[in-house]
Structures are given as C-alpha cells and as structure tokens.
Design an enzyme around this catalytic site. Structure first.
Site, PDB file in Angstrom:
ATOM      1  N   PRO A 180      -0.780 -18.210 -33.051  1.00  0.00           N
ATOM      2  CA  PRO A 180      -1.606 -18.830 -34.094  1.00  0.00           C
ATOM      3  C   PRO A 180      -3.050 -18.989 -33.607  1.00  0.00           C
ATOM      4  O   PRO A 180      -3.269 -19.419 -32.469  1.00  0.00           O
ATOM      5  CB  PRO A 180      -0.942 -20.192 -34.343  1.00  0.00           C
ATOM      6  N   ASP A 240      -7.941 -19.323 -19.318  1.00  0.00           N
ATOM      7  CA  ASP A 240      -7.230 -18.528 -20.333  1.00  0.00           C
ATOM      8  C   ASP A 240      -7.209 -17.053 -19.958  1.00  0.00           C
ATOM      9  O   ASP A 240      -6.172 -16.396 -20.015  1.00  0.00           O
ATOM     10  CB  ASP A 240      -7.935 -18.627 -21.698  1.00  0.00           C
ATOM     11  N   GLY A 259      -4.766 -19.575 -26.648  1.00  0.00           N
ATOM     12  CA  GLY A 259      -5.415 -18.430 -26.002  1.00  0.00           C
ATOM     13  C   GLY A 259      -5.512 -17.183 -26.861  1.00  0.00           C
ATOM     14  O   GLY A 259      -5.605 -16.074 -26.311  1.00  0.00           O
ATOM     15  N   SER A 260      -5.518 -17.323 -28.188  1.00  0.00           N
ATOM     16  CA  SER A 260      -5.569 -16.101 -29.010  1.00  0.00           C
ATOM     17  C   SER A 260      -6.860 -15.321 -28.755  1.00  0.00           C
ATOM     18  O   SER A 260      -6.847 -14.090 -28.752  1.00  0.00           O
ATOM     19  CB  SER A 260      -5.398 -16.411 -30.495  1.00  0.00           C
ATOM     20  N   SER A 261      -7.977 -15.998 -28.522  1.00  0.00           N
ATOM     21  CA  SER A 261      -9.233 -15.274 -28.262  1.00  0.00           C
ATOM     22  C   SER A 261      -9.159 -14.520 -26.939  1.00  0.00           C
ATOM     23  O   SER A 261      -9.592 -13.365 -26.847  1.00  0.00           O
ATOM     24  CB  SER A 261     -10.424 -16.236 -28.193  1.00  0.00           C
ATOM     25  N   ALA A 262      -8.604 -15.160 -25.915  1.00  0.00           N
ATOM     26  CA  ALA A 262      -8.481 -14.480 -24.618  1.00  0.00           C
ATOM     27  C   ALA A 262      -7.509 -13.305 -24.718  1.00  0.00           C
ATOM     28  O   ALA A 262      -7.711 -12.267 -24.094  1.00  0.00           O
ATOM     29  CB  ALA A 262      -8.026 -15.468 -23.544  1.00  0.00           C
ATOM     30  N   ALA A 263      -6.458 -13.450 -25.532  1.00  0.00           N
ATOM     31  CA  ALA A 263      -5.477 -12.354 -25.672  1.00  0.00           C
ATOM     32  C   ALA A 263      -6.115 -11.158 -26.367  1.00  0.00           C
ATOM     33  O   ALA A 263      -5.933 -10.014 -25.940  1.00  0.00           O
ATOM     34  CB  ALA A 263      -4.245 -12.836 -26.434  1.00  0.00           C
ATOM     35  N   SER A 298      -5.657 -22.457 -31.846  1.00  0.00           N
ATOM     36  CA  SER A 298      -4.603 -23.461 -31.704  1.00  0.00           C
ATOM     37  C   SER A 298      -4.370 -23.834 -30.248  1.00  0.00           C
ATOM     38  O   SER A 298      -3.345 -24.393 -29.910  1.00  0.00           O
ATOM     39  CB  SER A 298      -3.318 -22.916 -32.309  1.00  0.00           C
TER      40      SER A 298
END
Ligand code: PMV
Length: 321
Positions: A80, A131, A86-90, A83
């Site tokens: 998500p 992250d 770490g979606s930005s780092a992923a 949240s």
C-alpha cells in the site's frame, strides 16, 4: 524484457531517531512489488503515457541508470502506498535494477542500495538509508552511525554490508541474522507524509528537551531490542516495541487511527507499534498468534497483512531478449 521483484520493509525499532544518528532495526517483508521494463516505441507506464513529473522516483532512477530509448513499464504492487512500508524505495530499487539489467550492466545489492539512496535523497530530501538498504538487500538490517560501539552478541551475528554518507552523517549498514518472526502489519489507510513528519519531529527536538530525551531512549532501546532478537527473546523485543511506540507518540507522529490499531493489536500480541514515519500509515505487531492479531486489527478498523521476512531483497525474476 526484464522483470524485477522488490520486497516491502518494516522498521521494527528506531524510526525518526535514525535521522539523528541513532540506530534502526528493519526487516524486508514479503509484500512484493513487480516491475517489468521493455524497450518500446514510446514511454509508457501501465498502458498509459509515462509522466515523469508525476512519478518522481521512477524518473530520478531512470535519469541515473538508463541512457537508452523509450521503455514500456508495468508495475504490480502489493505494497500500500504512503503507508510506511517502503513503496517508494521498492519502486526506486525495481526501476534501478531493471534499467541496469536491461543495459547489461552488472549490479549487486551494494550498488543498488547506494543509487537508490541517491534517488530518495534527490526526490524526498533528508532521509536515512534504512528503506533503500533493507529493500535492496533483504532480511534483517541494522543501521548505525559509522564507527559506533558494538556488543559481542551483535558482532557475532552481523555481517557488515556497506557504509553510506551524506554531509556530516555516515551510516554503517549490516545484515543481521533474524529468526523466523510472526509479524502482522495493520494499515490504517490514512496516508502520512514522511517529509512533513520528519520536519515536525525536527521542530520539536529543537524546542523540547523531553523530545531530545525520547530520541536518546529510542536509540538505546533499538540496541536492546536487537540483542533481544538475537537471543531469541521475543517477549522482550515486543515490550521494547511497545515502549518505542509510546515514545513516538510523545514525539507527535502517531494518529488516532494508529492508536486504534495499536490498542486493538497489543493485547493479543507480544508488542505493537507504528512503523515508518507515522501520521497514518501502518503498525507492525510481533505476535505468536497471527490469526488473533489479524482479527484484532480488522476489528479496530485496519487492513491486516500477515507477513514473513523476505530474505532475497531486490532481484531479477524474469528476463527475455
Ligand atoms: O514512512 P517511511 O517508510 O518513509 O519511513 C520513514 C522513516 C523515518 O525514520 C521517519 C525517516 C527516515 O528517512 O529514516
């Protein structure tokens, strides 16, 4: 064509204090993001025209790692966004790894972590490498200021990975052997803005001695918690997570929705706390009963994810000429 998978991450202990040179303990978790990159006639993202201004992390990663022609990119993510997971780092690690693989450049998790930290810094401003290093490498990661004192227990279970620095700050990043952990993430669905939350904590630490003391205590309990983890003493680790949450709340980075999830999960967990920047986002609970903890999170209004530690980090999962 190349397809990359990157995990999410959860900070077990130490967020916010890590910005002030304190340690942080994080794990990669198996909520994968998959990204495909394919040379194409025009720039596309998920079947639509790619708009670099709206996708800052992808654009900055491509600027660093891709000199070739247009790409068609697709992203399938179970992380998500905004949240604390770490979606930005992923997406940054996946874009960099995909571009380097397509360009036939060899890369490893060290090169990836270093470039991904550059991208995060360029897009988001001041950040720690927590992250990006965790998602690049996978497993358990301990971040400490370079040259910090250690303990025999930690040194016996840590493999030094790399050092990263920015201005006056230098971090030593190590892999930590983590046992199998039963973890449940609870997402509030409320989006927190990391940059605003980091700035709010900065303002507080400049004015308030209690906030500075909270940062100090978070640093100390992160090392205590890492030792507890390495001893297999999950009860103590859980208690320290609860204490960390109370300190983060005192720093003003909690949110009513986070409080509801932590209060719901705590009685059926070893410990529960907000994870990441806060202000919304997610909690992480360490438990010996994932079903009950997940149920408690639903009852408190959150979305539960039962997760395992991802041991592989960012990797190529498909390649075709
Ligand atoms: O919410 P996230 O996943 O962006 O994590 C932020 C963690 C902080 O310690 C608050 C900031 C940082 O860069 O380490």
């Amino acid at each position: 064509m190349v397809e990359i998978e990157a995990p999410a991450k959860a900070i077990l202990l130490g967020e916010h204090a890590v910005v002030y040179g304190k340690p942080a303990l994080a794990v990669a978790i198996d909520l994968p993001l998959r990204m495909r990159l394919l040379p194409a006639e025009g720039w596309r993202l998920d079947q639509e025209e790619f708009q670099p201004r709206r996708r800052g992390y992808i654009a900055a990663a491509l600027e660093r790692a891709w000199q070739g022609g247009p790409l068609a990119m697709t992203i399938r993510s179970s992380i998500p966004p905004a949240s604390g997971l770490g979606s930005s780092a992923a997406v940054t690690c996946a874009t960099l790894a995909g571009a380097m693989t397509l360009a036939a450049r060899t890369w490893d998790s060290r090169a990836l972590a270093s470039s991904a930290f550059d991208v995060e810094w360029a897009v988001q401003g001041a950040a720690s490498p927590t992250d990006t290093s965790t998602i690049a490498h996978g497993g358990g990661i301990l971040l400490r200021p370079a040259g910090s004192e250690s303990s025999p227990l930690i040194d016996g279970h840590r493999s030094p990975l790399w050092e990263l620095s920015r201005g006056a700050r230098a971090w030593e990043v190590s892999a930590i052997e983590v046992p199998r952990l039963s973890l449940v993430v609870g997402n509030t669905g409320v989006k927190g803005r990391t940059t605003d939350l980091v700035a709010a904590v900065r303002a507080r630490t400049e004015q308030d001695a209690a906030a500075r003391a909270a940062i100090e205590r978070i640093g100390a309990l992160t090392m205590e918690g890492t030792e507890a983890l390495l001893r297999g003493d999950l009860a103590t680790l859980g208690q320290l997570m609860a204490e960390d949450h109370a300190l983060l709340r005192s720093l003003g980075v909690s949110h009513p929705a986070l409080e509801a999830l932590v209060s719901g999960a705590a009685p059926v967990s070893l410990g529960a706390k907000l994870t990441g920047a806060g202000g919304g986002g997610s909690i992480i609970a360490l438990t010996d009963d994932v079903e009950r903890t997940a149920h408690a999170i639903v009852k408190a209004g959150g979305m539960p994810y039962v997760v395992e530690v991802d041991r592989q980090g960012t990797r190529v999962v498909g390649e075709a000429p």
